[in-house]
Design a protein around this motif. Structure first.
Motif, PDB file in Angstrom:
ATOM      1  N   LEU A 193      16.871  23.576  27.846  1.00  0.00           N
ATOM      2  CA  LEU A 193      15.423  22.983  28.351  1.00  0.00           C
ATOM      3  C   LEU A 193      15.082  22.183  26.910  1.00  0.00           C
ATOM      4  O   LEU A 193      14.287  21.325  27.530  1.00  0.00           O
ATOM      5  CB  LEU A 193      14.576  24.221  28.632  1.00  0.00           C
ATOM      6  CG  LEU A 193      13.173  23.899  29.060  1.00  0.00           C
ATOM      7  CD1 LEU A 193      13.212  23.050  30.393  1.00  0.00           C
ATOM      8  CD2 LEU A 193      12.343  24.954  29.141  1.00  0.00           C
ATOM      9  N   PHE A 194      15.014  22.530  26.030  1.00  0.00           N
ATOM     10  CA  PHE A 194      14.655  21.644  24.811  1.00  0.00           C
ATOM     11  C   PHE A 194      15.346  20.261  24.743  1.00  0.00           C
ATOM     12  O   PHE A 194      14.909  19.316  24.653  1.00  0.00           O
ATOM     13  CB  PHE A 194      14.494  22.350  23.535  1.00  0.00           C
ATOM     14  CG  PHE A 194      13.402  23.364  23.146  1.00  0.00           C
ATOM     15  CD1 PHE A 194      12.189  23.120  23.933  1.00  0.00           C
ATOM     16  CD2 PHE A 194      13.504  24.416  22.307  1.00  0.00           C
ATOM     17  CE1 PHE A 194      11.297  24.063  23.652  1.00  0.00           C
ATOM     18  CE2 PHE A 194      12.761  25.168  21.974  1.00  0.00           C
ATOM     19  CZ  PHE A 194      11.210  25.213  22.613  1.00  0.00           C
ATOM     20  N   ARG A 195      16.747  20.304  25.039  1.00  0.00           N
ATOM     21  CA  ARG A 195      17.403  19.128  24.803  1.00  0.00           C
ATOM     22  C   ARG A 195      16.927  18.313  26.138  1.00  0.00           C
ATOM     23  O   ARG A 195      16.820  17.173  25.961  1.00  0.00           O
ATOM     24  CB  ARG A 195      19.018  19.476  25.028  1.00  0.00           C
ATOM     25  CG  ARG A 195      19.512  20.225  23.517  1.00  0.00           C
ATOM     26  CD  ARG A 195      20.917  20.124  23.368  1.00  0.00           C
ATOM     27  NE  ARG A 195      21.637  20.747  24.636  1.00  0.00           N
ATOM     28  CZ  ARG A 195      21.726  22.081  24.878  1.00  0.00           C
ATOM     29  NH1 ARG A 195      21.600  22.992  23.971  1.00  0.00           N
ATOM     30  NH2 ARG A 195      22.479  22.153  25.790  1.00  0.00           N
ATOM     31  N   ASN A 196      16.538  18.645  27.182  1.00  0.00           N
ATOM     32  CA  ASN A 196      16.505  18.264  28.522  1.00  0.00           C
ATOM     33  C   ASN A 196      14.787  17.570  28.371  1.00  0.00           C
ATOM     34  O   ASN A 196      14.470  16.471  28.789  1.00  0.00           O
ATOM     35  CB  ASN A 196      16.291  19.053  29.584  1.00  0.00           C
ATOM     36  CG  ASN A 196      16.039  18.434  31.125  1.00  0.00           C
ATOM     37  OD1 ASN A 196      16.647  17.310  31.264  1.00  0.00           O
ATOM     38  ND2 ASN A 196      15.364  18.934  31.912  1.00  0.00           N
ATOM     39  N   GLU A 197      14.192  18.314  27.684  1.00  0.00           N
ATOM     40  CA  GLU A 197      12.669  17.664  27.220  1.00  0.00           C
ATOM     41  C   GLU A 197      12.888  16.549  26.156  1.00  0.00           C
ATOM     42  O   GLU A 197      11.780  16.097  25.831  1.00  0.00           O
ATOM     43  CB  GLU A 197      12.035  18.857  26.632  1.00  0.00           C
ATOM     44  CG  GLU A 197      11.659  19.919  27.682  1.00  0.00           C
ATOM     45  CD  GLU A 197      10.377  19.525  28.515  1.00  0.00           C
ATOM     46  OE1 GLU A 197       9.555  18.891  28.028  1.00  0.00           O
ATOM     47  OE2 GLU A 197      10.152  19.479  29.772  1.00  0.00           O
ATOM     48  N   GLY A 198      13.911  16.550  25.433  1.00  0.00           N
ATOM     49  CA  GLY A 198      13.944  15.200  24.556  1.00  0.00           C
ATOM     50  C   GLY A 198      14.472  15.650  23.320  1.00  0.00           C
ATOM     51  O   GLY A 198      14.332  14.984  22.490  1.00  0.00           O
ATOM     52  N   LEU A 199      14.622  16.827  22.869  1.00  0.00           N
ATOM     53  CA  LEU A 199      15.047  17.173  21.265  1.00  0.00           C
ATOM     54  C   LEU A 199      16.645  16.794  21.167  1.00  0.00           C
ATOM     55  O   LEU A 199      17.489  17.198  22.107  1.00  0.00           O
ATOM     56  CB  LEU A 199      15.302  18.807  21.207  1.00  0.00           C
ATOM     57  CG  LEU A 199      15.433  19.078  19.827  1.00  0.00           C
ATOM     58  CD1 LEU A 199      14.467  18.768  18.703  1.00  0.00           C
ATOM     59  CD2 LEU A 199      15.224  20.692  19.955  1.00  0.00           C
ATOM     60  N   LYS A 200      16.761  15.792  20.332  1.00  0.00           N
ATOM     61  CA  LYS A 200      17.900  14.898  20.302  1.00  0.00           C
ATOM     62  C   LYS A 200      18.886  15.663  19.172  1.00  0.00           C
ATOM     63  O   LYS A 200      20.224  15.592  19.531  1.00  0.00           O
ATOM     64  CB  LYS A 200      17.690  13.330  19.826  1.00  0.00           C
ATOM     65  CG  LYS A 200      16.847  12.736  20.742  1.00  0.00           C
ATOM     66  CD  LYS A 200      16.798  11.493  20.264  1.00  0.00           C
ATOM     67  CE  LYS A 200      15.956  10.518  21.273  1.00  0.00           C
ATOM     68  NZ  LYS A 200      14.483  10.910  21.290  1.00  0.00           N
ATOM     69  N   ASP A 201      18.591  16.459  18.291  1.00  0.00           N
ATOM     70  CA  ASP A 201      19.538  17.121  17.412  1.00  0.00           C
ATOM     71  C   ASP A 201      18.478  18.115  16.584  1.00  0.00           C
ATOM     72  O   ASP A 201      17.509  18.397  16.901  1.00  0.00           O
ATOM     73  CB  ASP A 201      20.131  16.124  16.629  1.00  0.00           C
ATOM     74  CG  ASP A 201      19.209  15.244  15.613  1.00  0.00           C
ATOM     75  OD1 ASP A 201      18.104  15.851  15.160  1.00  0.00           O
ATOM     76  OD2 ASP A 201      19.398  14.212  15.358  1.00  0.00           O
ATOM     77  N   ASP A 202      19.201  19.005  15.752  1.00  0.00           N
ATOM     78  CA  ASP A 202      18.741  19.566  14.918  1.00  0.00           C
ATOM     79  C   ASP A 202      18.100  19.312  13.690  1.00  0.00           C
ATOM     80  O   ASP A 202      18.315  20.088  12.651  1.00  0.00           O
ATOM     81  CB  ASP A 202      19.301  20.938  14.906  1.00  0.00           C
ATOM     82  CG  ASP A 202      20.846  20.842  14.163  1.00  0.00           C
ATOM     83  OD1 ASP A 202      21.317  19.558  13.955  1.00  0.00           O
ATOM     84  OD2 ASP A 202      21.452  21.826  13.815  1.00  0.00           O
ATOM     85  N   SER A 203      17.760  18.049  13.339  1.00  0.00           N
ATOM     86  CA  SER A 203      17.355  17.807  12.054  1.00  0.00           C
ATOM     87  C   SER A 203      15.679  17.960  11.817  1.00  0.00           C
ATOM     88  O   SER A 203      14.963  18.276  12.851  1.00  0.00           O
ATOM     89  CB  SER A 203      17.626  15.968  12.174  1.00  0.00           C
ATOM     90  OG  SER A 203      16.643  15.545  13.026  1.00  0.00           O
ATOM     91  N   TYR A 204      15.482  17.830  10.560  1.00  0.00           N
ATOM     92  CA  TYR A 204      14.203  17.952  10.215  1.00  0.00           C
ATOM     93  C   TYR A 204      13.097  17.002  10.942  1.00  0.00           C
ATOM     94  O   TYR A 204      12.256  17.431  11.600  1.00  0.00           O
ATOM     95  CB  TYR A 204      13.783  17.919   8.766  1.00  0.00           C
ATOM     96  CG  TYR A 204      12.406  18.236   8.169  1.00  0.00           C
ATOM     97  CD1 TYR A 204      12.075  19.333   7.745  1.00  0.00           C
ATOM     98  CD2 TYR A 204      11.551  17.162   8.110  1.00  0.00           C
ATOM     99  CE1 TYR A 204      10.970  19.421   7.038  1.00  0.00           C
ATOM    100  CE2 TYR A 204      10.051  17.341   7.799  1.00  0.00           C
ATOM    101  CZ  TYR A 204       9.966  18.536   7.102  1.00  0.00           C
ATOM    102  OH  TYR A 204       8.720  18.660   6.527  1.00  0.00           O
TER     103      TYR A 204
END
Length: 142
Positions: A77-88
């Motif tokens: 869901l977060f990736r679908n919402e726009g979270l592109k990677d796990d960077s700071y």
């Protein structure tokens, strides 16, 4: 109720086959992140080293496998919402956090090299109200 074909509906309305869901607001994203962390409260997560000593461009690209940010990025869901990677930098932007708030969630100076997911979840919950972990902890003893 009048039944119409899909073609007939296209003439009078915009028809979407995949309904879009409303985007989550900041509080909803942070609540979900805390809930994801709480699903495995004893899971050991890595911390980021020295976020406060890095320049903003360096800090933005910081990442380590298995951080609280990684838990968020594992969520479809977060990736679908726009979270592109796990960077700071992605976490700061996506969750609308200040450097101080994200620092308290992920930096090793507060927890050492690893932390339990439950501790990270607590820090995320404190950020919802705009307060840090230590301010919230201090208030819990009053």
């Amino acid at each position: 109720m009048r039944h119409q074909t899909l073609d007939q509906l296209h003439m009078v309305a915009e028809v979407r086959r995949d309904p879009t869901h409303p985007r989550m607001n900041r509080t909803q994203r942070l609540e979900r992140w805390a809930e994801l962390l709480e699903q495995q409260p004893n899971r050991l997560l890595a911390a980021l080293a020295g976020t406060e000593y890095r320049s903003p461009p360096e800090r933005d690209v910081m990442r380590v496998e298995g951080t609280p940010i990684s838990v968020a990025f594992e969520d479809p869901l977060f990736r679908n919402e726009g979270l592109k990677d796990d960077s700071y930098g992605q976490a700061k932007s996506f969750f609308e956090l200040t450097d101080n708030q994200l620092h308290e969630i992920v930096c090793y100076c507060h927890v050492g090299a690893t932390m339990q997911a439950s501790r990270a979840a607590q820090s995320v919950r404190y950020a919802i109200g705009g307060r840090g972990f230590f301010a919230g902890l201090r208030d819990s003893f009053r």
